[in-house]
Structure formats: C-alpha cells, structure tokens
Scaffold this motif. Structure first.
Motif, short mmCIF file in Angstrom:
data_model
loop_
_atom_site.label_atom_id
_atom_site.label_comp_id
_atom_site.label_asym_id
_atom_site.label_seq_id
_atom_site.Cartn_x
_atom_site.Cartn_y
_atom_site.Cartn_z
N LEU A 101 -6.50 105.19 86.23
CA LEU A 101 -7.61 105.83 86.95
C LEU A 101 -7.37 107.33 86.94
O LEU A 101 -6.28 107.80 87.27
CB LEU A 101 -7.67 105.32 88.38
N ILE A 102 -8.39 108.10 86.55
CA ILE A 102 -8.27 109.56 86.54
C ILE A 102 -8.48 110.10 87.96
O ILE A 102 -9.54 109.93 88.54
CB ILE A 102 -9.29 110.20 85.58
N LEU A 103 -7.46 110.75 88.48
CA LEU A 103 -7.56 111.39 89.80
C LEU A 103 -8.00 112.85 89.67
O LEU A 103 -8.61 113.40 90.57
CB LEU A 103 -6.22 111.32 90.53
N ASP A 104 -7.66 113.48 88.57
CA ASP A 104 -8.07 114.87 88.33
C ASP A 104 -8.07 115.13 86.83
O ASP A 104 -7.08 114.82 86.15
CB ASP A 104 -7.12 115.84 89.02
N GLY A 105 -9.19 115.68 86.31
CA GLY A 105 -9.24 116.06 84.90
C GLY A 105 -10.22 115.26 84.06
O GLY A 105 -10.08 115.21 82.83
N GLN A 106 -11.24 114.65 84.69
CA GLN A 106 -12.14 113.80 83.91
C GLN A 106 -12.88 114.58 82.81
O GLN A 106 -13.09 114.05 81.72
CB GLN A 106 -13.16 113.11 84.81
N HIS A 107 -13.25 115.83 83.08
CA HIS A 107 -13.96 116.60 82.06
C HIS A 107 -13.05 116.96 80.90
O HIS A 107 -13.46 116.94 79.74
CB HIS A 107 -14.58 117.87 82.67
N ARG A 108 -11.79 117.25 81.23
CA ARG A 108 -10.83 117.51 80.15
C ARG A 108 -10.62 116.28 79.29
O ARG A 108 -10.64 116.34 78.06
CB ARG A 108 -9.49 117.98 80.76
N VAL A 109 -10.46 115.12 79.95
CA VAL A 109 -10.22 113.89 79.20
C VAL A 109 -11.39 113.59 78.27
O VAL A 109 -11.21 113.27 77.09
CB VAL A 109 -9.98 112.70 80.16
N TYR A 110 -12.62 113.70 78.80
CA TYR A 110 -13.78 113.39 77.97
C TYR A 110 -13.97 114.46 76.89
O TYR A 110 -14.39 114.15 75.77
CB TYR A 110 -15.04 113.26 78.82
N GLY A 111 -13.65 115.71 77.22
CA GLY A 111 -13.71 116.75 76.21
C GLY A 111 -12.73 116.48 75.08
O GLY A 111 -13.06 116.63 73.90
N PHE A 112 -11.50 116.06 75.43
CA PHE A 112 -10.53 115.69 74.40
C PHE A 112 -11.04 114.52 73.58
O PHE A 112 -10.84 114.46 72.36
CB PHE A 112 -9.19 115.30 75.05
N LYS A 113 -11.70 113.59 74.25
CA LYS A 113 -12.16 112.37 73.59
C LYS A 113 -13.21 112.65 72.53
O LYS A 113 -13.23 112.03 71.46
CB LYS A 113 -12.71 111.40 74.64
#
Length: 319
Positions: A101-113
């Motif tokens: 579960l992402i607690l912080d950084g969802q935009h970074r994760v999806y941007g990386f994706k």
C-alpha cells in the motif's frame, strides 16, 4: 508467482520498524496500490491521481536530467510474504498488484510506471502495520510534511535557469519596483515568502499575468515606470477620498486593481496619447474614485471588484 530480493537496511523509530532499499521502478509499479478500499489497484490509481502531475514526472525522468531522490513510502501487505534475511541484509517478497500500500508517493510511482525510462527508486517499506497504523501514518506523513513555499520557488527559478520569458519579465519588474525608492511598492514587496501587508512574488506574478499581452512590447524598466505611476495614482485617489492606502496590499485587491490597469491605460492613451504619467492617470481615475465606495475594494472576489470598477468607470463618461 515471481519473488524478488533486494539489499535493505532495517531501521527502527519509536514503535515502528521499516526497511530502506532501492527498487526498480518497473517492479515498484507492478506491486503497489493506493487504497485499501478498492479491489482494482489500477482503478484506485485513476480515482486518486492527478494525471497531469504524474505525466510531468514521467516526462521529467525521460528527459535524461531528472532525479527524484525522495523515498516512496510503502506498507507491506500479508499477501506479499515479506521476509528479512538478517544475515545477508536482504528482504524478499512476492510481486503482486496488492503487495504494498502506498502511504506517500503515488504520483511518483505512477509517473515512474508510465515513463519509458527505468530507474532505481529509493523506497521505505513498513512491515507489520494494521489498518489503523496505516491510516495514522498516512495522516502524519501528509499533515506534517511542508512543501517549499511557491514564493521561494519563484525566487530561485532564475538561479536554476528554469524561467520562461514571461516569468523573467515579471521577476525583473518585481525587482525594479522592490529596489526603486520612488516606486509606490518600495519596501512593500516580499520576494521569497509571504509577509503581512506585503505583496508576494506569487501574487505579483498572478496580477501581471492578467495584463501580460499589453506589456509584452515594453521593457522591464518601462513597465515598472508605467505601473508605478498607475499604482501611485490609485493610492492617491484612495487617500484623497479618505480611504486607507493599505487596501492595495490585500492580495485580492492588488490583483483586481492591476487587472483594471488595462481600462485606465486605454482611457489615458485615448485622451493624452501614450503618456502614462501619474497626472494623466489621476485625470481619468478621479471621476471613478469619486463615484465608488472604497469599501467595495476590500472584497474577497477579484472578479466582483473588477466588475464594480468597470461598471462605474463606463458610467461616468460624458461628452
């Protein structure tokens, strides 16, 4: 079912322990989700995501110059069967869409994706959290973090060579007004932070943006001189009618009065040609300020202030 293993450092803070590691961005995208309330991790992303922000992150990484050293913070779920090997200092886990579960950084994760470039991402993984712990940690992370003020980011953009031509013009005009003792805004501008009874760089840029097409053919010095004379005239008219000139320092009022500059300058040019002096602004603004209620300049709506000024400005015309 794929299982991955990475070198990790085990840390303990208070009652929680977590692991610090570097994870490939494509693996990170495959094994994370953003809300325990959604059974579809991808749908969860879409509902909570600002796609524009994520795309900007992806483009930044793909530019070849991007670096994002801030750790993504995750909470390991039981399904990933996280294990720590204290001898080899590694953690291993199953690669599933609901592993973390992402607690912080969802935009970074999806941007990386969605990025074409694969990088290694700093990651913090908490283990053994229950739903209450996850919710509390999420609140703590997102309420105690403080972003860099927009005023400071604008102030250092020149040093970073990130300014566009519009921002450069606004910065130069702002700096001229801030340092010219004859400017009505001398000592009343705050370049890198918000300050009481001062106009910040963010407010100043927003105000000038509304009149930018009328300014683009002029030099920063010319713009500074013309706007200074206009603001000085507005200040004089407020004082002449018994008002407090401090009203100009209200951010909403300042943006509205700056936007109204176009109407006043057009009237000056019609009567006197392109001679934008304090005296000429006084000639066209005096009838307006004699007909309005100064209290109306202190509203919370920029649009309403502009409409109020426009209505009375047009209404005072006589042959």
């Amino acid at each position: 079912m794929a299982r991955e293993s990475y070198a990790a450092v085990l840390l303990t803070q208070g009652e929680h322990r977590f692991y610090q590691l570097a994870m490939p961005s494509d693996v990170l995208g495959e094994c994370t989700f953003v809300t325990t309330r959604d059974t579809d991790p991808e749908a969860g992303f879409q509902r909570l995501l600002d796609k524009k922000r994520a795309t900007e992150i992806a483009n930044y990484i793909d530019s070849g110059h991007g670096t994002i050293p801030t750790s993504v913070i995750l909470s390991a779920q039981e399904v990933c069967h996280l294990e720590y090997d204290s001898r080899n200092k590694t953690i291993s886990f199953e690669i599933l869409p609901s592993s973390f579960l992402i607690l912080d950084g969802q935009h970074r994760v999806y941007g990386f994706k969605i990025s074409d470039t694969k990088i290694r991402v700093p990651v913090i993984i908490y283990d053994g959290l229950n739903r209450r712990d996850e919710s509390r940690l999420f609140i703590d992370i997102n309420s105690k973090q403080r972003g860099v003020p927009s005023e400071l980011l604008l102030d250092i953009k020149n040093q970073a060579e990130y300014e566009n031509s519009e921002e450069q013009l606004f910065r130069e005009v702002f700096d001229l007004m801030s340092t010219d003792p004859t400017s009505p805004l001398f000592g009343r501008l705050s370049p890198s932070k918000r300050a009481k009874s001062k106009i910040s760089r963010v407010t100043f840029n927003a105000a000038l943006k509304s009149i930018y097409p009328a300014l683009s053919s002029r030099t920063p010095v010319e713009i500074q001189e013309i706007l200074s004379d206009y603001i000085a005239s507005v200040r004089d008219q407020i004082i002449r009618n018994g008002g407090d000139e401090e009203v100009i320092m209200n951010s909403v009022t300042f943006r509205a009065l700056t936007s109204f500059f176009i109407q006043a300058a057009r009237r000056v040019k019609d009567r006197f040609g392109p001679d934008y002096s304090v005296d000429n602004f006084n000639e066209v603004l005096m009838p307006l300020f004699d007909s309005i209620q100064l209290a109306k300049l202190s509203g919370t709506s920029q649009a309403k202030i502009i409409d109020y000024l426009d209505k009375h400005f047009k209404g005072e015309f006589q042959l």
